[in-house]
Write an enzyme that holds these catalytic residues in place. Structure first.
Site, short mmCIF file in Angstrom:
data_model
loop_
_atom_site.label_atom_id
_atom_site.label_comp_id
_atom_site.label_asym_id
_atom_site.label_seq_id
_atom_site.Cartn_x
_atom_site.Cartn_y
_atom_site.Cartn_z
N SER A 70 29.06 0.54 8.80
CA SER A 70 27.47 0.11 8.69
C SER A 70 26.81 0.81 9.21
CB SER A 70 27.98 -1.16 9.53
OG SER A 70 26.86 -1.79 9.80
N TYR A 104 30.10 -6.27 17.68
CA TYR A 104 30.55 -6.10 16.25
C TYR A 104 30.27 -4.63 16.14
CZ TYR A 104 29.86 -5.49 11.38
OH TYR A 104 29.87 -4.93 9.97
N LYS A 143 32.52 -1.06 14.86
CA LYS A 143 32.43 0.07 13.91
C LYS A 143 32.39 1.43 14.15
CE LYS A 143 32.48 -2.75 10.39
NZ LYS A 143 33.76 -2.92 9.50
#
Ligand code: NAD
Ligand code: UFG
Length: 347
Positions: free
Chosen positions: A128, A153, A157
């Site tokens: 992302s 979150y 990644k």
């Protein structure tokens, strides 16, 4: 010659389901793993309606090591894996970081271990643009320094990319990480699209749910950013363009055209739009007036981010084809379809 067999984790989800369609249309055999934590098995029937093929489906949690080993005992001759499965709600990850570290990191480690045991050496990973944080330079390119993301979150990644890079360094594993900017829109058939379970966090589902009357009004978070109208800038990209990039990445790995064991590409359009421009475009393409109100900033939001896409354009031979009008029109068509089917969306 028979096309390759690709396992798609998170294949009943939003981006996964669109990728299944593109893979099947190119003749790939697909096998789906998903625990239906944030999606519905019925999506695969919709994929069948579009493509004529019902993907094979295994419903289990990737954090269940035994289930994963059993899967690889049953499914042989796998050429590559696309790993979409992850939890992705930024706010939830702040409230429950362990849930996110456990789900997103443990599942990846188990998958990489199983790939090693079963000698599967090709992986495409969903990353992302959150890994860039607020970049110093825009458009942001793949070699920009990574900043600490605001949310657990986002950190999952970054950590996942590091784990993958380390494993690639010491094994035959070949991986492409694709850093998505803001995926929106839906398949042109309106048979698959984004289906947020509970109230959505993201802008476009909030726009379409407000426009259709599920929500009373849309709140625009912030009007004092250093942008042309004071609202945040994002690089919105059509989910079908993203799905097609995955097919190209898979081909690149299988045909051994990758230049390094570990490669990273941005998936964006290269254009940034403000929140207010996005709302205006939605109103123009659909003719629906949106009830919105400008309010304060949302914590953790990056002011502006959009992709430098040159590396993906040149090396992958991929370029986003669909514009913002098309993204918002297809998102709207999908919203109308959900309403027609009376799908529950008002939590
Ligand atoms: P999604 O929630 O629609 O799909 C993810 C799927 O993974 C869901 O079907 C869920 O049930 C499944 N899943 C989650 N944890 C699992 C587990 N432990 N075992 C088995 N299945 C599991 O999300 P999406 O928008 O399709 O996102 C796909 C990937 O792309 C994710 O990794 C996400 O972090 C990443 N990504 C998404 C966006 C975005 O805005 N949609 C942006 C950047 C990156
Ligand atoms: N926004 C509003 N009102 C809303 C929802 C969003 O004004 O009701 C604004 C946000 O403040 C932001 C923009 O719309 O300025 C886009 O917000 P999204 O939540 O749609 O997207 P983000 O860029 O915040 O987050 C997305 C993904 C994350 C990922 C991040 C970076 O949802 O998973 O991109 O990749 F981490």
């Amino acid at each position: 010659m028979a096309k390759a067999k690709v396992v798609v984790t998170g294949g009943t989800g939003y981006i996964g389901s669109h990728t299944l369609v593109e893979l099947i249309e190119k003749g790939y055999e697909v096998v789906v793993i998903d625990n239906l934590n944030n999606s519905y098995a019925n999506t695969l029937q919709q994929v069948k309606e579009i493509t004529g093929k019902l993907p094979q489906f295994y419903c289990f949690d990737l954090c269940d090591k035994n289930a994963l080993s059993q899967f690889f005992e049953q499914e042989k001759n796998i050429d590559a894996i696309i790993h979409f499965a992850a939890l992705k709600a930024v706010g939830e990850s702040v409230d429950n970081p362990l849930l996110y570290y456990h789900n997103n990191i443990v599942s990846l480690i188990y998958l990489l271990e199983a790939m090693k045991v079963n000698q599967i050496n090709h992986l495409v990973f969903s990353s992302s643009c959150t890994v860039y944080g607020q970049p110093d330079k825009l458009p942001v390119s793949e070699n920009a320094p990574l900043k600490l993301p605001e949310s657990p979150y986002g950190k999952t990644k970054q950590i996942a990319e590091q784990i993958i890079a380390d494993v690639c360094f010491t094994s035959p594993l070949q991986v492409i990480s694709l850093r998505y900017f803001n995926p929106i829109g839906a398949h042109e058939s309106a048979l698959i699209g984004e289906f947020p379970i509970g109230a959505p966090n993201n802008l476009v589902p909030m726009i379409t749910q407000t426009a259709v009357g599920i929500r009373e009004k849309l709140l625009v978070f912030g009007s004092d950013y250093d942008t042309k109208d004071g609202s945040c800038v994002r690089d919105y990209i059509h989910v079908v363009d993203i799905a097609q990039a995955h097919v190209i990445a898979i081909e690149r790995l299988i045909q051994q055209k990758n230049k390094k064991n570990y490669e990273v590409f941005n998936l964006g359009t290269g254009h940034g739009y403000t929140v207010l421009e996005t709302i205006q475009t939605f109103e123009n393409v659909t003719g629906v007036k949106l009830n919105y109100e400008i309010t304060g900033r949302r914590s953790g939001d990056v002011e502006k981010v959009y992709a430098d896409t040159q590396w993906a354009n040149k090396e992958l031979g991929w370029k986003a084809q669909r514009n913002l009008d098309n993204m918002l029109q297809t998102a709207w068509n999908w919203q109308l379809k959900l309403n027609e089917l009376n799908m529950k969306q008002d939590d």
